[in-house]
Design a protein around this motif. Structure first.
Motif, PDB file in Angstrom:
ATOM      1  N   SER A  29      -3.032  -4.806   5.069  1.00 37.40           N
ATOM      2  CA  SER A  29      -2.213  -4.007   4.151  1.00 37.40           C
ATOM      3  C   SER A  29      -0.831  -3.705   4.709  1.00 37.40           C
ATOM      4  N   LEU A  71      -7.144  -4.259   0.521  1.00 40.08           N
ATOM      5  CA  LEU A  71      -7.514  -4.010   1.920  1.00 40.08           C
ATOM      6  C   LEU A  71      -8.709  -4.844   2.345  1.00 40.08           C
ATOM      7  N   LEU A  81      -6.935  -0.416  -4.292  1.00 37.70           N
ATOM      8  CA  LEU A  81      -6.924  -0.759  -2.868  1.00 37.70           C
ATOM      9  C   LEU A  81      -8.089  -1.660  -2.475  1.00 37.70           C
ATOM     10  N   VAL A  88      -8.933   0.009   7.840  1.00 43.73           N
ATOM     11  CA  VAL A  88      -8.457  -1.202   7.164  1.00 43.73           C
ATOM     12  C   VAL A  88      -8.834  -2.452   7.956  1.00 43.73           C
ATOM     13  N   SER A 114      -8.791   3.907  -5.510  1.00 39.83           N
ATOM     14  CA  SER A 114      -9.895   3.200  -4.840  1.00 39.83           C
ATOM     15  C   SER A 114     -10.047   1.797  -5.399  1.00 39.83           C
ATOM     16  N   LYS A 116     -13.240   2.685  -0.261  1.00 44.50           N
ATOM     17  CA  LYS A 116     -13.534   1.267  -0.480  1.00 44.50           C
ATOM     18  C   LYS A 116     -15.005   1.091  -0.156  1.00 44.50           C
ATOM     19  N   VAL A 176       0.829  -1.211   0.000  1.00 41.19           N
ATOM     20  CA  VAL A 176       0.000   0.000   0.000  1.00 41.19           C
ATOM     21  C   VAL A 176       0.860   1.255   0.000  1.00 41.19           C
TER      22      VAL A 176
END
Length: 345
Positions: free
Chosen positions: A156, A345, A341, A133, A338, A305, A104
């Motif tokens: 992450s 995550l 990840l 997360v 976005s 997310k 990350v």
């Protein structure tokens, strides 16, 4: 505020030329360059009217006009035509993230580099905090009687820790067993989900009593009781681009900007303002909180997310930045981060 079409065209011409040159714009320049079919005298009168209502200002009596912060805000909100990124530009940005794997930190650092390189301004990215997360592992280390170091590790790779007191003196062997048990039931949950899961498990434990289970749940409840300390990190790329802004070349202004980047807390505070926003936000001049720095604008967007905001990214540059290019660049990069990840995550 209502402006005539003629007023808007002249205001647009002044701002466009000022974005390009950083110099005051005169009526004769507009007459020659923009094909408005108006005499310099007519343009000069309109510019005087725009100055009177606060959209333009004249830095020196013999100079042309430049937009005020109010003028730039009116331009961005009411007149700006945002240019879409081309397919080739989007593909170039997307390809820059290839090969970074699941790290990350590297992904966010690359995002700040992309924003800086593509805009020739300063790219900034506020990293996700631990509460946003998913948990991968929790570990307990015995420090001394009744004092335990708790280490939280996210999927992450974000690591946080805290020291807690527990009423019983537990051995390291017991703590290791608790850690293995809690990993089984809490792994892959967010911080808020972890707290809820612990409460649910404690309710179950009342009916099926198990001493080890009871201690483990009490310990985990204590560990998560006051949350996890949030250490916010920010990635900044393109500091040297400040040297390309003649309007910010004053030594004191440059010192203030570099101080803000060095301390980072000011940048974090600024980016935090966008965490609850939807889409791209612009902060022009004094609207942003780069304390002691005049002439800077910030364009930001949260990256997410699902419905949860993870962090914010953006571009810092002079108030005369090319908003029609910067806004779609920030928006597309936020959507892409976005997307990337969401798989990690």
């Amino acid at each position: 505020m209502k402006l005539s079409e003629r007023d808007k065209k002249i205001l647009h011409a002044v701002i466009s030329d000022y974005i390009e040159t950083a110099e005051p714009v005169g009526s004769r320049t507009i007459s020659k360059k923009h094909g408005l079919n108006l005499s310099p005298a007519t343009i000069r009168n309109v510019m005087a009217d725009l100055e009177e209502i606060g959209l333009l200002t004249q830095p020196h009596t013999s100079a042309g006009r430049i937009p005020t912060e109010y003028g730039l805000r009116f331009y961005v909100d009411s007149m700006l035509k945002v240019k879409r990124l081309s397919r080739a530009e989007k593909e170039k940005i997307r390809n820059s993230f290839k090969g970074l794997g699941f790290d990350v930190a590297n992904i966010l650092k690359e995002a700040s580099r992309i924003l800086s390189m593509a805009s020739q301004h300063i790219g900034v990215v506020l990293a996700p905090t631990f509460s946003t997360v998913r948990l991968k592992h929790i570990e307990f280390l015995r420090l001394r009687d009744n004092l335990i170091l708790v280490i939280f590790i996210s999927k992450s790779g974000i690591v946080q820790h805290k020291v807690i007191q527990f009423e019983e003196d537990l051995s390291q062997d017991e703590l290791d067993k608790f850690s293995r048990y809690l990993d089984d039931i809490l792994s892959d949950l967010t911080l808020s989900e972890v707290k809820q899961k612990i409460l649910e498990e404690m309710e179950k434990e009342k009916t099926a009593f198990d001493e080890m289970l009871s201690k483990a749940l009490k310990l985990s409840k204590r560990a998560f009781q006051n949350g996890v300390e949030e250490e916010k990190d920010v990635y900044i790329e393109g500091h040297a681009n400040i040297l390309n802004y003649p309007e910010l070349s004053d030594i004191e202004t440059m010192k203030a900007i570099f101080k803000a980047f060095e301390e980072k807390s000011i940048i974090i505070k600024l980016l935090d303002k966008s965490m609850s926003a939807t889409g791209v936000q612009t902060f022009i001049g004094s609207e942003n909180e780069l304390i002691g720095v005049e002439g800077c604008s910030v364009v930001t967007s949260p990256y997410t997310k699902g419905s949860s905001t993870l962090g914010t990214l953006g571009i810092i540059g002079p108030t005369r930045m090319n908003y029609s290019r910067v806004i779609p660049l920030v928006g597309y990069t936020a959507r892409l981060v976005s997307e990337i990840l969401a798989e990690i995550l």
